[in-house]
Design an enzyme around this catalytic site. Structure first.
Site, PDB file in Angstrom:
ATOM      1  N   CYS A   1      97.345 -24.838  43.324  1.00 55.04           N
ATOM      2  CA  CYS A   1      97.762 -23.839  42.331  1.00 55.04           C
ATOM      3  C   CYS A   1      98.016 -24.420  40.948  1.00 55.04           C
ATOM      4  CB  CYS A   1      99.013 -23.133  42.831  1.00 55.04           C
ATOM      5  SG  CYS A   1      98.781 -22.390  44.440  1.00 55.04           S
TER       6      CYS A   1
ATOM      7  N   LYS B   1      94.929 -25.913  39.033  1.00 54.10           N
ATOM      8  CA  LYS B   1      93.929 -24.863  38.767  1.00 54.10           C
ATOM      9  C   LYS B   1      94.466 -23.833  37.760  1.00 54.10           C
ATOM     10  CE  LYS B   1      93.627 -21.627  42.111  1.00 54.10           C
ATOM     11  NZ  LYS B   1      93.891 -20.259  41.675  1.00 54.10           N
TER      12      LYS B   1
ATOM     13  N   LYS C   1     102.070 -32.245  49.273  1.00 53.68           N
ATOM     14  CA  LYS C   1     103.495 -32.096  49.551  1.00 53.68           C
ATOM     15  C   LYS C   1     103.636 -31.955  51.070  1.00 53.68           C
ATOM     16  CE  LYS C   1     103.990 -27.124  49.244  1.00 53.68           C
ATOM     17  NZ  LYS C   1     104.790 -26.041  48.706  1.00 53.68           N
TER      18      LYS C   1
ATOM     19  N   ARG D   1      94.299 -30.810  48.293  1.00 52.23           N
ATOM     20  CA  ARG D   1      93.717 -30.497  46.988  1.00 52.23           C
ATOM     21  C   ARG D   1      94.550 -31.092  45.849  1.00 52.23           C
ATOM     22  NH1 ARG D   1      92.454 -24.248  47.873  1.00 52.23           N
ATOM     23  NH2 ARG D   1      94.081 -24.512  49.433  1.00 52.23           N
TER      24      ARG D   1
HETATM   25  C1  UGA Z   1     103.202 -23.184  43.752  1.00 51.10           C
HETATM   26  C2  UGA Z   1     104.415 -22.355  43.295  1.00 51.10           C
HETATM   27  O1  UGA Z   1     105.627 -23.069  43.584  1.00 51.10           O
HETATM   28  C3  UGA Z   1     104.436 -21.000  43.990  1.00 51.10           C
HETATM   29  O2  UGA Z   1     105.505 -20.222  43.465  1.00 51.10           O
HETATM   30  C4  UGA Z   1     103.106 -20.273  43.705  1.00 51.10           C
HETATM   31  O3  UGA Z   1     103.033 -19.031  44.350  1.00 51.10           O
HETATM   32  C5  UGA Z   1     101.965 -21.137  44.207  1.00 51.10           C
HETATM   33  O4  UGA Z   1     102.006 -22.410  43.532  1.00 51.10           O
HETATM   34  C6  UGA Z   1     100.680 -20.407  43.909  1.00 51.10           C
HETATM   35  O5  UGA Z   1     100.353 -20.234  42.729  1.00 51.10           O
HETATM   36  O6  UGA Z   1     100.046 -19.918  44.836  1.00 51.10           O
HETATM   37  P1  UGA Z   1     102.643 -24.772  45.857  1.00 51.10           P
HETATM   38  O7  UGA Z   1     101.436 -25.182  45.073  1.00 51.10           O
HETATM   39  O8  UGA Z   1     102.486 -24.383  47.278  1.00 51.10           O
HETATM   40  O9  UGA Z   1     103.347 -23.499  45.138  1.00 51.10           O
HETATM   41  O10 UGA Z   1     103.635 -25.988  45.828  1.00 51.10           O
HETATM   42  P2  UGA Z   1     104.988 -26.410  45.099  1.00 51.10           P
HETATM   43  O11 UGA Z   1     106.066 -26.507  46.103  1.00 51.10           O
HETATM   44  O12 UGA Z   1     105.240 -25.596  43.918  1.00 51.10           O
HETATM   45  O13 UGA Z   1     104.616 -27.908  44.646  1.00 51.10           O
HETATM   46  C7  UGA Z   1     103.554 -28.176  43.744  1.00 51.10           C
HETATM   47  C8  UGA Z   1     103.515 -29.641  43.395  1.00 51.10           C
HETATM   48  O14 UGA Z   1     104.610 -30.018  42.571  1.00 51.10           O
HETATM   49  C9  UGA Z   1     103.552 -30.585  44.588  1.00 51.10           C
HETATM   50  O15 UGA Z   1     102.634 -31.633  44.383  1.00 51.10           O
HETATM   51  C10 UGA Z   1     104.974 -31.102  44.585  1.00 51.10           C
HETATM   52  O16 UGA Z   1     105.113 -32.360  45.182  1.00 51.10           O
HETATM   53  C11 UGA Z   1     105.248 -31.160  43.101  1.00 51.10           C
HETATM   54  N1  UGA Z   1     106.690 -31.111  42.763  1.00 51.10           N
HETATM   55  C12 UGA Z   1     107.404 -29.982  43.001  1.00 51.10           C
HETATM   56  C13 UGA Z   1     107.298 -32.209  42.180  1.00 51.10           C
HETATM   57  O17 UGA Z   1     106.672 -33.272  41.957  1.00 51.10           O
HETATM   58  N2  UGA Z   1     108.621 -32.133  41.851  1.00 51.10           N
HETATM   59  C14 UGA Z   1     109.360 -31.030  42.062  1.00 51.10           C
HETATM   60  O18 UGA Z   1     110.561 -31.015  41.711  1.00 51.10           O
HETATM   61  C15 UGA Z   1     108.740 -29.922  42.660  1.00 51.10           C
END
Ligand code: UGA
Length: 433
Positions: free
Chosen positions: A263, A266, A324, A331
């Site tokens: 997400c 992209k 994560k 991806r």
């Molecule tokens: C993200 C959004 O959090 C959702 O609200 C949204 O619906 C989704 O994209 C989408 O557009 O469909 P997601 O991609 O599943 O969800 O994952 P996240 O938990 O947001 O993490 C994204 C990335 O950020 C991961 O690589 C994670 O490790 C990183 N991250 C997250 C950090 O490095 N630090 C943080 O504090 C939080």
């Protein structure tokens, strides 16, 4: 309510199963016969905690069905959600809307009676207008309204995010459409989740602005982490210190190897394309994308530095490959850039991930995949934690020490306390501490 999901991938399947759990009559449609066969056999096409049980329960109750027959799914529906993929278009980074438009046309041909068509896929501003035009062209007499209802589900926590959302965003100016969607979401409304109604364009943009803001927050704390390392401060203290300010908030302030996934990378790119098209540059987001891209490979250099600056002929044990925990999704995972940087510098890599091996094999070459965390460490010259799976949070350091050739741990997710690891006899490198 009769609800139909077009697209039974991540968003369509989770949303469909949750709507069924609310008591609605749900049909999940997908073109991919293999996927539908799997679902009919009770096999989930994706890894998401709790989903198999949720699907099974609702199929058994007769509220959730799967089919490849789109017209059949659309004919009786009150609301038809478009939840197909919108990948980055190769070459220019714009969202590829061909699946959305193809679905719209097919839906248009199948419509009978008043139906709300809802864009749940992440689509650029103005897509709703085009969907409306396509449906009208396919069916001049159709009685319908097009609304936008972006999803905010995190992989690995999608069911909980669906059932306990911070908010539900509905974009429509059509009174009948709003009435149907309020009914579809009634159980959440009763649960006190705020429903925010706005124009369709505002809803479409809310999705991108939300993801871009979160990506900015992460990138901001990552750069502060770099500064912390230089000035001798702990980024976790700083994150807590600012996060307790209600205006900032403490979530998404974990420094790490850079954001990845299906997400943020992209959607930030697609937002930049829209910004270009409308001549409203988003310079902050441009910087976020560039900084995050650089960071992933820089994490490879960080590991090399922790191993003495030269990794030729050395072996690195990697724990965690997915972008994560609690997903098998690779991806844009930082692991890809980190591992490639290590390999380019002459290292060999052993790796273990609880769910990610199958996907990792498609994007990473020459990695020795191991069956468990400790097996990965056998004879390796350093241990690198790349994804914070719970299984890696309580390693037996005595055992780790006996397996590694050199006592080096690089913790790119900050899951350990420095004192604890150093007392166990390791050289410990973390992020921003
Ligand atoms: C993200 C959004 O959090 C959702 O609200 C949204 O619906 C989704 O994209 C989408 O557009 O469909 P997601 O991609 O599943 O969800 O994952 P996240 O938990 O947001 O993490 C994204 C990335 O950020 C991961 O690589 C994670 O490790 C990183 N991250 C997250 C950090 O490095 N630090 C943080 O504090 C939080």
């Amino acid at each position: 309510m009769r609800v139909t999901m077009i697209g039974s991938g991540y968003v369509g399947l989770v949303s469909g199963a949750c709507f069924a759990d609310f008591g609605h009559d749900v049909v999940c449609v997908d073109k991919d016969q293999g996927k539908i066969d799997k679902l009919l056999a009770g096999v989930m096409p994706i890894f998401e905690p709790g989903l198999d049980e949720l699907v099974a329960r609702n199929v058994e109750a007769g509220r959730l069905r799967f089919t490849t027959d789109l017209p059949e799914g659309v004919r009786e529906a009150d609301a038809v959600f478009i939840a197909v993929g919108t990948p980055s278009r190769r070459g220019d980074g714009h969202a590829d809307l061909s699946y959305v438009y193809a679905a719209a046309e097919e839906i248009g041909r199948a419509l009978t009676g008043f139906t709300v068509i809802v864009d749940k896929s992440t689509v650029p501003v103005g897509t709703g207008d085009e969907v409306e035009r396509i449906i009208r062209e396919a069916n001049l007499d159709a009685d319908f309204a097009v609304a936008s209802n972006p999803e905010f589900l995190r992989e690995g926590a999608a069911i909980d995010d669906f059932k306990r959302p911070d908010r539900i965003v509905i974009g429509s100016d059509d009174a009948r459409a709003l009435a149907v969607l309020r009914n579809v979401y009634r159980p959440l409304y009763l649960n006190k989740s705020p429903i925010v109604e706005m124009s369709r364009r505002a809803a479409e943009l809310t999705k991108y602005a939300g993801n871009a803001f979160l990506a900015t927050k992460i990138t901001f704390i990552n750069e502060i982490a770099d500064l912390c390392e230089k000035v001798g401060a702990n980024v976790q203290d700083v994150a807590r210190g600012i996060g307790l300010d209600g205006r900032i908030g403490d979530k998404f302030l974990h420094a790490g190897p850079g954001y990845g996934g299906s997400c943020f990378p992209k959607d930030t790119l697609a937002l930049l394309k829209t910004a270009q098209d409308y001549e409203a540059p988003q310079r902050i987001v441009e910087a976020v994308v560039a900084v995050n891209d650089n960071r992933k490979r820089a994490m490879g250099r960080k590991v090399i530095a922790a191993m003495g600056g030269d990794v030729r002929g050395k072996c690195v044990a990697i724990l965690g490959l997915t972008f994560k925990p609690n997903t098998d999704d690779m991806r844009d995972s930082p692991a890809i850039a980190v591992i490639q940087a290590l390999q380019d510098a002459g290292a060999t890599v052993r790796a273990y991930d609880p769910e990610g091996h199958e996907q990792a094999k498609k994007v990473l070459e020459n990695v020795h995949y191991c069956d468990g965390a400790y097996q990965t460490m056998e004879g390796a010259d350093a241990l690198v934690i790349l994804t914070e799976w719970n299984a890696f949070r309580a390693l037996d350091f005595k055992r780790v020490k006996s397996l590694l050739s050199a006592p080096v741990i690089v913790d790119l997710r900050n899951i350990y306390h420095r004192e604890q690891v150093e007392q166990a006899g390791f050289e410990y490198t973390a992020v921003g501490r």
